[in-house]
Structures are given as structure tokens and as C-alpha cells.
Write a protein that holds these residues in place. Structure first.
Motif, short mmCIF file in Angstrom:
data_model
loop_
_atom_site.label_atom_id
_atom_site.label_comp_id
_atom_site.label_asym_id
_atom_site.label_seq_id
_atom_site.Cartn_x
_atom_site.Cartn_y
_atom_site.Cartn_z
N TRP A 1 42.43 27.26 10.50
CA TRP A 1 41.57 28.24 11.18
C TRP A 1 40.09 27.96 10.89
CZ3 TRP A 1 41.05 31.56 14.90
CH2 TRP A 1 40.05 32.54 14.85
N ARG B 1 34.21 33.19 16.23
CA ARG B 1 35.39 33.89 15.69
C ARG B 1 36.05 34.75 16.77
NH1 ARG B 1 32.44 34.66 10.44
NH2 ARG B 1 31.50 36.50 11.38
N LEU C 1 37.65 32.40 19.74
CA LEU C 1 38.81 31.61 19.32
C LEU C 1 39.96 32.51 18.85
CD1 LEU C 1 37.08 28.61 17.51
CD2 LEU C 1 37.98 28.73 19.85
N LYS C 2 39.62 33.69 18.35
CA LYS C 2 40.66 34.63 17.93
C LYS C 2 41.46 35.15 19.12
CE LYS C 2 41.23 38.95 15.32
NZ LYS C 2 40.49 40.04 14.62
N ASP D 1 42.74 33.54 21.42
CA ASP D 1 43.89 32.66 21.62
C ASP D 1 44.17 31.98 20.28
OD1 ASP D 1 45.96 31.17 22.60
OD2 ASP D 1 44.74 29.87 23.88
N ARG D 2 44.53 32.80 19.31
CA ARG D 2 44.71 32.29 17.95
C ARG D 2 45.77 31.19 17.84
NH1 ARG D 2 43.19 34.76 13.11
NH2 ARG D 2 42.95 36.79 14.12
N THR E 1 44.20 27.88 18.78
CA THR E 1 43.21 27.52 17.76
C THR E 1 43.88 27.03 16.50
OG1 THR E 1 41.68 29.20 18.63
CG2 THR E 1 41.25 28.37 16.42
N LEU E 2 44.94 27.74 16.07
CA LEU E 2 45.66 27.32 14.86
C LEU E 2 46.38 25.99 15.07
CD1 LEU E 2 47.21 30.66 13.52
CD2 LEU E 2 45.46 29.25 12.43
#
Length: 265
Positions: free
Chosen positions: A188, A210, A213-214, A216-217, A220-221
Motif C-alpha cells: 500500500w 490516498r 487509490l483507496k 479501488d484498494r 492498488t494492493l
């Protein structure tokens, strides 16, 4: 650009995770398309990597002493129990050292190689249609912002690493669940760091990164964890760094629902 209008796609979380990992593979494809530019991006990573390799070697050399230092409560225990606790402590120290080391390496390398990585990121965006609403940011203000944001991310990662280190002493959980959590946390923060340049081009800062990108976590991860695991491989961080920068540009475009298919000219 209005970051608040970004929403996560409807695909399954697992599918989006692997799709995010695939963005790193697409970044690697640029080695074949732009070998000279990508190899120039290896140089800053190589220079920084030598220093961090020395730091890692130092940590490994002194890990037994450090493990004894953080477990003074075990001094009076039986030899077998004391040794077991300190082996676990040593592994936890190496794990947290790896987490913080990867993030710090990335932050420092992005600063050292800023002109190269900015060029790689910009070229990726141009290949896929350019940056809508691009904002011109002078070099020095951009560098100051990048350093400040990277320091914040590394500082937060250290704070997160403390409870992970403590959890490393829990039998079974510390050797199974904690490494997985560590990889997710590291992934992350890596994604946040690497996406700095394309977000700056859109006039957006760390809080925007933050938030966007959060949304579509999983994607992103997927991207961040893939990069994190590659960075743990010897010389992986050096060779993968330019591809990770390219992949982060694609990740940003995907987060804003912008084309990630090459524009035919």
C-alpha cells in the motif's frame, strides 16, 4: 482535477487485485519498447541500492545482538526457550527492517533519480493519451513536495511497523499472518510513493493520492504487493524500479478511469 469523483469498478476484488499486479508486468514491457530510458532509470536505483544493501548486511550481522537487546526479559529463562524467543525476535527485526528498508529505498531512489523517473512516467502517459489537465510544476518545488510526502509515508510505516514487530512474537500468527499483513502494508505504501509523479502532474498531493487509490484498494494492493515482493528479491529493487514507476503511471490512469490502451498514431 476533482479527485472525489473517482469510484471503484464493479469487478471482483480478487480480479482487481491480479489486474493491479498485471500493471507491473505491463511496466516491465517498456524494457523492450524503451530500453535506453528504462536502463537509465536503473542507475539511480543501483546507486541507492548499494547503500541499502550495506545497511541490510549490517542489520543481518548484528541481528543476534539486537534480538538480545529487545528481549532482556528472557535473560533468566532456560537456554532453549531464550534461544527460541530471540530467533523469533531476530526474524521480526529482519521483517520490519525489510518493510521500512524497501519503503525508504523507494523514497530515496525517487528523489535521486527524479528526472529519469519523471521522464519514464510522462512517456507512459503520453503513450496512452497524455495527462488531462496537466499542471506544470517547477523542479525544485516538486522535489520539496516529493521529499516531504515521502518522509510522511516512511514515518507512518515505522509507526505501523511497531505493532507488527510486537505481533511477530505471537506463536504461529507471528510467522504466518504477520508477514502477509506486512506485505499488504508495504504494498500500500509503495503504491502511494510510486504514484507521486503522475498525481503531481494532475495538481494533486498526498491526501488526494490516498483518497483516489483507496477507492479501488484491491487494484492498488495488487500492484503494490507485486512491487514489494519483487523488491525483496536480491537486485530486484534495482531492476524493477523503472518498471514500477511505469506501472504506477498506469495505476493512476486506471484510478481516474483514463485510457490504458496505447493510442495508435
Amino acid at each position: 482535477m476533482n479527485a472525489s469523483r473517482v469510484t471503484a469498478p464493479a469487478a471482483s476484488a480478487v480480479g482487481r487485485f491480479f489486474s493491479g499486479a498485471g500493471l507491473l508486468l505491463r511496466g516491465l514491457g517498456l524494457y523492450a519498447r524503451s530500453p535506453r530510458l528504462m536502463l537509465l532509470g536503473v542507475l539511480p536505483a543501483l546507486i541507492t541500492g548499494l547503500f541499502f544493501l550495506a545497511a541490510l548486511g549490517t542489520l543481518v550481522y548484528f541481528v543476534d545482538d539486537l534480538a538480545a537487546w529487545v528481549t532482556p526479559f528472557a535473560d533468566g529463562w532456560s537456554t532453549t526457550t531464550r534461544s527460541l524467543v530471540r530467533v523469533i525476535a531476530g526474524l521480526a527485526l529482519l521483517g520490519i527492517g525489510g518493510l521500512v528498508g524497501v519503503l525508504t529505498f523507494t523514497a530515496v531512489t525517487l528523489v535521486v533519480g527524479d528526472p529519469f523517473y519523471e521522464k519514464i512516467s510522462e512517456q507512459v502517459e503520453q503513450r496512452y493519451g497524455g495527462t488531462p489537465g496537466e499542471v506544470e510544476v517547477p523542479f525544485w518545488p516538486s522535489l520539496r513536495r516529493s521529499v516531504a510526502d515521502s518522509l510522511r509515508l516512511v514515518g507512518i510505516s515505522v509507526l505501523v511497523g511497531i505493532p507488527l514487530f510486537a505481533a511477530g512474537f505471537v506463536p504461529v500468527v507471528g510467522q504466518t499472518v504477520v508477514p502477509v499483513i506486512g506485505a499488504a502494508v508495504g504494498g500500500w505504501f509503495l503504491a502511494l510513493e510510486l504514484a507521486g509523479a503522475p498525481f503531481y502532474r494532475r495538481g494533486l498531493r498526498l491526501p488526494d493520492r490516498r483518497r483516489v487509490l483507496k477507492a479501488d484498494r484491491p487494484t492498488t494492493l495488487g500492484f503494490g504487493v507485486a512491487v514489494f515482493l519483487c523488491f525483496l528479491i536480491p537486485l530486484g529493487a534495482v531492476l524493477i524500479m523503472p518498471a514500477a514507476v511505469a506501472g504506477a503511471a498506469l495505476l493512476t490512469r486506471r484510478a481516474f478511469d483514463q485510457p490504458i490502451e496505447e493510442v495508435r498514431r
